[in-house]
Design a protein around this motif. Structure first.
Motif, PDB file in Angstrom:
ATOM      1  N   ASN A  54      -1.867 122.117   4.392  1.00  0.00           N
ATOM      2  CA  ASN A  54      -0.920 121.594   6.364  1.00  0.00           C
ATOM      3  C   ASN A  54      -2.310 122.150   6.539  1.00  0.00           C
ATOM      4  N   THR A  55      -3.435 122.611   6.090  1.00  0.00           N
ATOM      5  CA  THR A  55      -4.304 123.120   7.219  1.00  0.00           C
ATOM      6  C   THR A  55      -6.213 122.625   6.763  1.00  0.00           C
ATOM      7  N   THR A  56      -6.691 121.453   7.329  1.00  0.00           N
ATOM      8  CA  THR A  56      -7.212 120.539   7.601  1.00  0.00           C
ATOM      9  C   THR A  56      -8.735 121.248   6.843  1.00  0.00           C
ATOM     10  N   ILE A  57      -8.984 120.681   5.408  1.00  0.00           N
ATOM     11  CA  ILE A  57      -9.986 120.715   4.999  1.00  0.00           C
ATOM     12  C   ILE A  57     -11.388 120.062   5.129  1.00  0.00           C
ATOM     13  N   PHE A  58     -11.081 118.439   5.724  1.00  0.00           N
ATOM     14  CA  PHE A  58     -11.842 117.926   5.609  1.00  0.00           C
ATOM     15  C   PHE A  58     -11.464 116.824   6.532  1.00  0.00           C
ATOM     16  N   THR A  59     -12.570 116.139   7.758  1.00  0.00           N
ATOM     17  CA  THR A  59     -11.331 114.913   7.650  1.00  0.00           C
ATOM     18  C   THR A  59     -13.181 114.263   8.418  1.00  0.00           C
ATOM     19  N   ALA A  60     -12.907 112.290   8.339  1.00  0.00           N
ATOM     20  CA  ALA A  60     -14.288 112.065   8.757  1.00  0.00           C
ATOM     21  C   ALA A  60     -13.180 110.111   9.016  1.00  0.00           C
ATOM     22  N   THR A  61     -14.777 110.004   9.200  1.00  0.00           N
ATOM     23  CA  THR A  61     -14.712 108.683   8.855  1.00  0.00           C
ATOM     24  C   THR A  61     -15.685 108.023   8.129  1.00  0.00           C
ATOM     25  N   ASP A  62     -16.414 108.285   7.879  1.00  0.00           N
ATOM     26  CA  ASP A  62     -18.154 108.256   6.728  1.00  0.00           C
ATOM     27  C   ASP A  62     -17.922 107.584   5.618  1.00  0.00           C
ATOM     28  N   THR A  63     -16.836 107.013   5.317  1.00  0.00           N
ATOM     29  CA  THR A  63     -15.971 106.000   4.032  1.00  0.00           C
ATOM     30  C   THR A  63     -16.008 104.794   4.774  1.00  0.00           C
ATOM     31  N   SER A  64     -16.285 103.672   3.729  1.00  0.00           N
ATOM     32  CA  SER A  64     -16.234 102.701   3.782  1.00  0.00           C
ATOM     33  C   SER A  64     -16.385 101.573   2.830  1.00  0.00           C
ATOM     34  N   SER A  65     -15.508 100.754   3.141  1.00  0.00           N
ATOM     35  CA  SER A  65     -14.969  99.512   1.821  1.00  0.00           C
ATOM     36  C   SER A  65     -16.411  99.376   1.325  1.00  0.00           C
ATOM     37  N   PRO A  66     -15.716  97.845   0.412  1.00  0.00           N
ATOM     38  CA  PRO A  66     -17.440  97.338   0.082  1.00  0.00           C
ATOM     39  C   PRO A  66     -16.713  96.363   0.455  1.00  0.00           C
ATOM     40  N   VAL A  67     -18.268  95.459   1.082  1.00  0.00           N
ATOM     41  CA  VAL A  67     -18.266  94.283   2.119  1.00  0.00           C
ATOM     42  C   VAL A  67     -16.933  93.049   0.980  1.00  0.00           C
ATOM     43  N   GLY A  68     -16.211  92.364   2.452  1.00  0.00           N
ATOM     44  CA  GLY A  68     -15.451  91.167   2.039  1.00  0.00           C
ATOM     45  C   GLY A  68     -13.546  91.766   1.074  1.00  0.00           C
ATOM     46  N   VAL A  69     -13.542  93.416   1.531  1.00  0.00           N
ATOM     47  CA  VAL A  69     -12.463  93.508   0.834  1.00  0.00           C
ATOM     48  C   VAL A  69     -11.897  93.587   2.268  1.00  0.00           C
ATOM     49  N   VAL A  70     -10.165  93.055   1.412  1.00  0.00           N
ATOM     50  CA  VAL A  70      -9.407  92.810   2.144  1.00  0.00           C
ATOM     51  C   VAL A  70      -8.062  94.211   2.533  1.00  0.00           C
ATOM     52  N   LEU A  71      -7.804  94.225   3.385  1.00  0.00           N
ATOM     53  CA  LEU A  71      -6.679  95.567   3.540  1.00  0.00           C
ATOM     54  C   LEU A  71      -6.147  95.155   2.192  1.00  0.00           C
ATOM     55  N   SER A  72      -5.319  95.711   2.024  1.00  0.00           N
ATOM     56  CA  SER A  72      -4.658  96.125   1.056  1.00  0.00           C
ATOM     57  C   SER A  72      -3.815  97.073   0.171  1.00  0.00           C
ATOM     58  N   THR A  73      -2.613  97.209  -0.779  1.00  0.00           N
ATOM     59  CA  THR A  73      -2.286  98.669  -1.313  1.00  0.00           C
ATOM     60  C   THR A  73      -3.566  98.364  -2.037  1.00  0.00           C
ATOM     61  N   ARG A  74      -4.620  97.598  -2.794  1.00  0.00           N
ATOM     62  CA  ARG A  74      -5.473  97.748  -4.028  1.00  0.00           C
ATOM     63  C   ARG A  74      -6.143  98.318  -2.949  1.00  0.00           C
ATOM     64  N   ALA A  75      -6.751  98.340  -1.633  1.00  0.00           N
ATOM     65  CA  ALA A  75      -7.699  98.204  -1.173  1.00  0.00           C
ATOM     66  C   ALA A  75      -7.746 100.170  -1.058  1.00  0.00           C
ATOM     67  N   LEU A  76      -6.322 100.593  -0.167  1.00  0.00           N
ATOM     68  CA  LEU A  76      -6.135 101.529  -0.419  1.00  0.00           C
ATOM     69  C   LEU A  76      -6.009 102.679  -1.819  1.00  0.00           C
ATOM     70  N   ILE A  77      -6.229 102.093  -2.584  1.00  0.00           N
ATOM     71  CA  ILE A  77      -6.275 103.052  -3.811  1.00  0.00           C
ATOM     72  C   ILE A  77      -7.559 103.181  -3.522  1.00  0.00           C
ATOM     73  N   ASN A  78      -8.071 102.154  -4.070  1.00  0.00           N
ATOM     74  CA  ASN A  78      -9.653 102.270  -4.338  1.00  0.00           C
ATOM     75  C   ASN A  78     -10.868 103.170  -3.159  1.00  0.00           C
ATOM     76  N   SER A  79     -10.479 102.684  -1.995  1.00  0.00           N
ATOM     77  CA  SER A  79     -10.282 104.051  -1.253  1.00  0.00           C
ATOM     78  C   SER A  79     -10.279 105.568  -1.738  1.00  0.00           C
ATOM     79  N   ALA A  80      -8.734 106.259  -1.924  1.00  0.00           N
ATOM     80  CA  ALA A  80      -8.549 107.186  -2.206  1.00  0.00           C
ATOM     81  C   ALA A  80      -9.255 107.738  -3.358  1.00  0.00           C
ATOM     82  N   THR A  81      -9.270 107.151  -4.784  1.00  0.00           N
ATOM     83  CA  THR A  81     -10.227 107.381  -5.385  1.00  0.00           C
ATOM     84  C   THR A  81     -11.659 107.752  -4.761  1.00  0.00           C
ATOM     85  N   THR A  82     -12.116 107.043  -4.201  1.00  0.00           N
ATOM     86  CA  THR A  82     -13.916 106.772  -3.917  1.00  0.00           C
ATOM     87  C   THR A  82     -13.890 108.557  -3.169  1.00  0.00           C
ATOM     88  N   VAL A  83     -12.777 108.877  -1.675  1.00  0.00           N
ATOM     89  CA  VAL A  83     -13.088 109.530  -1.447  1.00  0.00           C
ATOM     90  C   VAL A  83     -12.251 110.627  -1.949  1.00  0.00           C
TER      91      VAL A  83
END
Length: 141
Positions: A54-83
């Motif tokens: 519960n102690t923040t190590i990293f926080t940011a908004t510096d990650t983006s999806s590829p162009v054309g990605v629709v907000l979905s469960t798959r987009a969330l999973i891909n973002s988590a893996t990338t981050v």
């Protein structure tokens, strides 16, 4: 099955106290993600927070999806893996100056936990069960 703003959360995920999608990576690490905004070319810009006990190590908004990605469960999973793959980089994985902006706490966290957590970000191997699927969506405990 938890649903947040129309997105069905994957197995092992919950809605956090911050009302974000939260992935409990292991017993001590939580990665929270949520679409923060859109870039000028329509990419989803992700807000993320990685915490350890519960102690923040990293926080940011510096990650983006590829162009054309629709907000979905798959987009969330891909973002988590990338981050997680970026947050678990270690010396030798990238240029040394990549870590210049890290705080002493972030460097200490990296040295203790990054290599082990990097297993959960691997594309072709689940860090939980070893199967060929992304760790953020593994339902096996």
């Amino acid at each position: 099955m938890a649903v947040l703003d129309g997105i069905t959360l994957p197995a092992r995920w919950q809605i956090t106290s911050r009302l974000l999608a939260g992935w409990s990576i292991d017993a001590s690490h939580l990665l929270e993600l949520w679409p923060h905004s859109r870039t000028s070319d329509g990419r989803i810009r992700w807000l993320y927070r990685l915490s350890h006990h519960n102690t923040t190590i990293f926080t940011a908004t510096d990650t983006s999806s590829p162009v054309g990605v629709v907000l979905s469960t798959r987009a969330l999973i891909n973002s988590a893996t990338t981050v997680l793959s970026f947050l678990t980089l270690c010396p030798g994985d990238t240029d040394a100056d990549y870590f210049d902006a890290y705080t002493p706490e972030q460097l200490a966290w990296r040295d203790c936990y990054a290599e082990e957590l990097s297993l959960y970000a691997m594309e072709d191997l689940c860090g939980y069960c070893g199967a060929d699927h992304p760790s953020p969506s593994c339902g096996i405990r």
